[in-house]
Design an enzyme around this catalytic site. Structure first.
Site, PDB file in Angstrom:
ATOM      1  CE1 TYR A 171       4.951   8.827   8.192  1.00  0.00           C
ATOM      2  CE2 TYR A 171       6.147  10.007   9.897  1.00  0.00           C
ATOM      3  CZ  TYR A 171       4.975   9.461   9.413  1.00  0.00           C
ATOM      4  OH  TYR A 171       3.822   9.535  10.167  1.00  0.00           O
ATOM      5  CG  ASN A 217      -4.031   3.001   2.607  1.00  0.00           C
ATOM      6  OD1 ASN A 217      -4.276   3.049   3.806  1.00  0.00           O
ATOM      7  ND2 ASN A 217      -4.583   2.114   1.802  1.00  0.00           N
ATOM      8  CB  VAL A 218       0.942   7.846   3.174  1.00  0.00           C
ATOM      9  CG1 VAL A 218       0.026   8.708   4.024  1.00  0.00           C
ATOM     10  CG2 VAL A 218       1.658   6.807   4.036  1.00  0.00           C
ATOM     11  CG  ASP A 219       0.182   2.399   0.057  1.00  0.00           C
ATOM     12  OD1 ASP A 219      -0.404   2.405  -1.042  1.00  0.00           O
ATOM     13  OD2 ASP A 219      -0.368   1.971   1.100  1.00  0.00           O
ATOM     14  CG  HIS A 245      -4.804  10.515   5.955  1.00  0.00           C
ATOM     15  ND1 HIS A 245      -5.274   9.332   6.492  1.00  0.00           N
ATOM     16  CD2 HIS A 245      -5.760  11.446   6.206  1.00  0.00           C
ATOM     17  CE1 HIS A 245      -6.467   9.557   7.036  1.00  0.00           C
ATOM     18  NE2 HIS A 245      -6.777  10.820   6.881  1.00  0.00           N
ATOM     19  CB  THR A 302     -10.997   2.141   6.507  1.00  0.00           C
ATOM     20  OG1 THR A 302     -11.220   3.032   7.612  1.00  0.00           O
ATOM     21  CG2 THR A 302     -12.074   2.380   5.459  1.00  0.00           C
TER      22      THR A 302
END
Length: 229
Positions: free
Chosen positions: A54, A88-90, A105, A171
């Site tokens: 990560y 998305n985690v961005d 998430h 998605t």
């Protein structure tokens, strides 16, 4: 009064900015088995590997920018009340200046205590073994891994229940519980699906089989049919 649009975004919209996804045909994510680097069990087995993974993803964020689709969703706020629910985690939606964003998430540029998921801090650098949260426990990525609860799911459901229009972008609706959000739309609320993958011939969903940036004009045409007042 503006109509309410809820947008569910997935990996496809970020992939067009150059962010790698774990949907590669070989089943690997950056040459790792997904369960090694995106599950709570994987973290417990090898925390150093997961932290390093990560850390690299976090550094990659500095090399990419929001694309036309991110900016289009921001521009929709001129005509609609828009809430973005992202898998998305961005932080590309944030950098495109969208106003209301729910991260299902987690967020790559935040860290949290291993012990208490509510102890969260902004974090843009590497997380190293020995970096501690204010409660004295090791910091870990603020990511919801396989095997963990999705704490923002109820908030997301509440948003979808109120939506006049639901747009799904990037998605294929294969990841649960996020994919179940479509089931919470009002009976008369149109669902617009944008992704190259066909969605099993569902006649109740408007399908645009294109990448997000290629579908902008199609979305404009469809949304022009809905009054904003």
């Amino acid at each position: 009064m503006k109509k309410k649009i809820v947008v569910l975004t997935g990996a496809g919209i970020s992939a067009e900015s150059g962010i790698s996804t774990f949907r590669d045909s070989n089943g690997l994510w950056e040459n790792h088995d997904i369960m090694e680097v995106a599950s709570i069990e994987g973290y417990h087995r090898n925390p150093s590997l997961v932290q390093d993974f990560y850390n690299k993803r976090r550094r990659q964020l500095l090399e990419v920018e929001p694309n036309l689709a991110h900016h289009f969703l921001k521009d929709l706020e001129n005509y609609f009340d828009v809430t973005i629910i992202t898998q998305n985690v961005d932080d590309l939606h944030e950098r495109a200046n969208s106003s209301k964003i729910i991260h299902l998430h987690g967020e790559l540029r935040k860290a949290r205590s291993e012990y208490n998921e509510t102890v969260v801090v902004d974090w843009s650098n590497d997380i190293n073994i020995g970096d501690f949260a204010e409660d004295g426990y090791q910091l870990r990525p603020h990511i919801v891994w396989f095997g963990e609860m999705v704490p923002m799911m109820e908030t997301a459901i509440d948003e979808v229940l109120q939506a006049d229009i639901l747009i799904v972008i990037g998605t294929s609706l294969q990841v649960y519980p996020a994919a179940s959000l479509v089931d919470y739309t009002k009976n008369n609320a149109p669902v617009i699906y944008v992704d190259p993958t066909e969605l099993n011939n569902n006649p109740s969903i408007i399908q645009i089989q294109k990448k997000a940036t290629e579908a902008i004009n199609d979305l404009k045409n469809i949304l022009s049919d809905y009054s904003v007042e």
